[in-house]
Design an enzyme around this catalytic site. Structure first.
Site, short mmCIF file in Angstrom:
data_model
loop_
_atom_site.label_atom_id
_atom_site.label_comp_id
_atom_site.label_asym_id
_atom_site.label_seq_id
_atom_site.Cartn_x
_atom_site.Cartn_y
_atom_site.Cartn_z
N LEU A 130 1.12 -1.20 -0.55
CA LEU A 130 -0.08 -0.10 0.42
C LEU A 130 1.49 1.39 -0.03
O LEU A 130 1.77 1.09 0.13
CB LEU A 130 -0.75 0.15 1.18
CG LEU A 130 -2.19 -1.08 1.21
CD1 LEU A 130 -2.53 -1.57 2.49
CD2 LEU A 130 -3.47 -0.72 0.10
N HIS A 186 0.72 -11.89 8.79
CA HIS A 186 1.55 -12.56 7.49
C HIS A 186 2.44 -13.69 8.19
O HIS A 186 3.29 -14.17 9.82
CB HIS A 186 2.94 -11.12 8.09
CG HIS A 186 3.77 -12.10 7.21
ND1 HIS A 186 3.99 -11.57 5.34
CD2 HIS A 186 5.23 -12.08 6.87
CE1 HIS A 186 5.12 -12.30 5.16
NE2 HIS A 186 5.60 -12.92 5.92
#
Ligand code: GAR
Length: 209
Positions: free
Chosen positions: A93, A109
Site C-alpha cells: 500500500l 503475515h
C-alpha cells in the site's frame, strides 16, 4: 460493533475465519465488506455466499498506485469502515494510504516477524532450517510486513516438512490468531501510539520497549 472491511487477493481463508467469528453478534467487529484487487479471487465467492458485499478494484484500471489506493479508500468510506483487515492482500500500500488508516489497519503475515518479511516466507524458513516458524498480526505501517506486533503464534517445523505441509500447519494457527487480534482491536484493548503497540491495563501483554 466495529465496522470492518477485509482486503484480499486470493483464497480468503483468513477472511472466512473472520466472517465466521463475526457471525456471532457478541464478537466486537462485524465484517461489512470485502475488497479484492483480483477479480478471480476465490475469497470473493466465499464472502458473497455468506451475504457479505464485495468490491473488486483492479490495479490496471488506475493510472497509478496512488489512484488505486484512492479508489480502495473511497470504497472503504462507502462501507463506513472503521477497521481494515488485510488478509492475504498481496500488494504494497502507498505510504499515504497506510498513514491515513494508521492504528485502524492490521495485517497477518505467515512468519514470526521481523523474520521472513515478504514473499515465500515458508520456503525461506525451510531453507534457513529454523525449528520454529509461525504467524504474526501487526498494525500496518508504510513498510511491508512491518509495524507494531499485536499477536504471534509459534508453530514447530517438523522433520520431513515441505512447503505445503508447513503452509498448512501455519494457516491453522493464523485463523484463531487473526480472530483474537481483531477482537482486541475492536474492543479497544490494543492501540498503536507513537508507532508502538499499547495494550489496555490488565492484559499483561508485551509491548514495544
Ligand atoms: C496467508 O497465509 C497470509 O498470512 C498470507 O497470505 C496467505 C493468504 O491466505 N499473507 C501474506 O503473505 C502477506 N504478506 P488466505 O487468502 O487463505 O487468507
Amino acid at each position: 460493533r466495529k465496522r470492518t472491511v477485509v482486503l484480499i487477493s486470493g483464497r480468503g481463508s483468513n477472511m472466512a475465519a473472520l466472517i465466521e467469528a463475526a457471525s456471532d453478534t457478541s464478537y466486537p467487529a462485524e465484517i461489512v465488506g470485502v475488497i479484492s484487487d483480483q477479480p478471480e479471487a476465490r475469497g470473493l465467492r466465499v464472502a458473497a455466499a455468506r451475504g457479505i458485499p464485495t468490491r473488486t478494484i483492479v490495479r490496471s484500471d488506475y493510472a497509478s498506485k496512488a489512484h488505486h489506493d484512492a479508489a480502495i479508500d473511497a470504497a472503504l468510506n462507502g462501507f463506513n469502515a472503521e477497521i481494515v483487515a488485510l488478509a492475504g492482500y498481496m500488494r504494497l500500500l502507498t505510504a499515504g494510504f497506510a498513514e491515513k488508516w494508521a492504528g485502524r489497519m492490521i495485517n497477518i503475515h505467515p512468519s514470526l516477524l521481523p523474520s521472513f518479511k515478504g514473499l515465500e516466507p515458508h520456503r525461506r524458513a525451510l531453507e534457513a532450517g529454523v525449528k520454529v516458524h509461525g504467524c504474526t498480526v501487526h498494525f500496518v505501517t508504510p513498510e511491508m510486513d512491518d509495524g507494531p506486533i499485536i499477536a504471534q503464534a509459534a508453530v514447530p517445523v517438523l522433520a520431513g516438512d515441505d512447503e505445503a505441509s508447513l503452509v498448512a500447519r501455519i494457516l491453522k494457527a493464523e485463523h484463531p490468531l487473526y480472530v483474537l487480534a481483531l477482537k482486541m482491536l475492536a474492543e479497544g484493548k490494543v492501540a498503536m501510539e507513537d508507532g508502538k503497540v499499547r495494550f489496555s491495563a490488565g492484559t499483561g501483554l508485551v509491548e514495544n520497549a
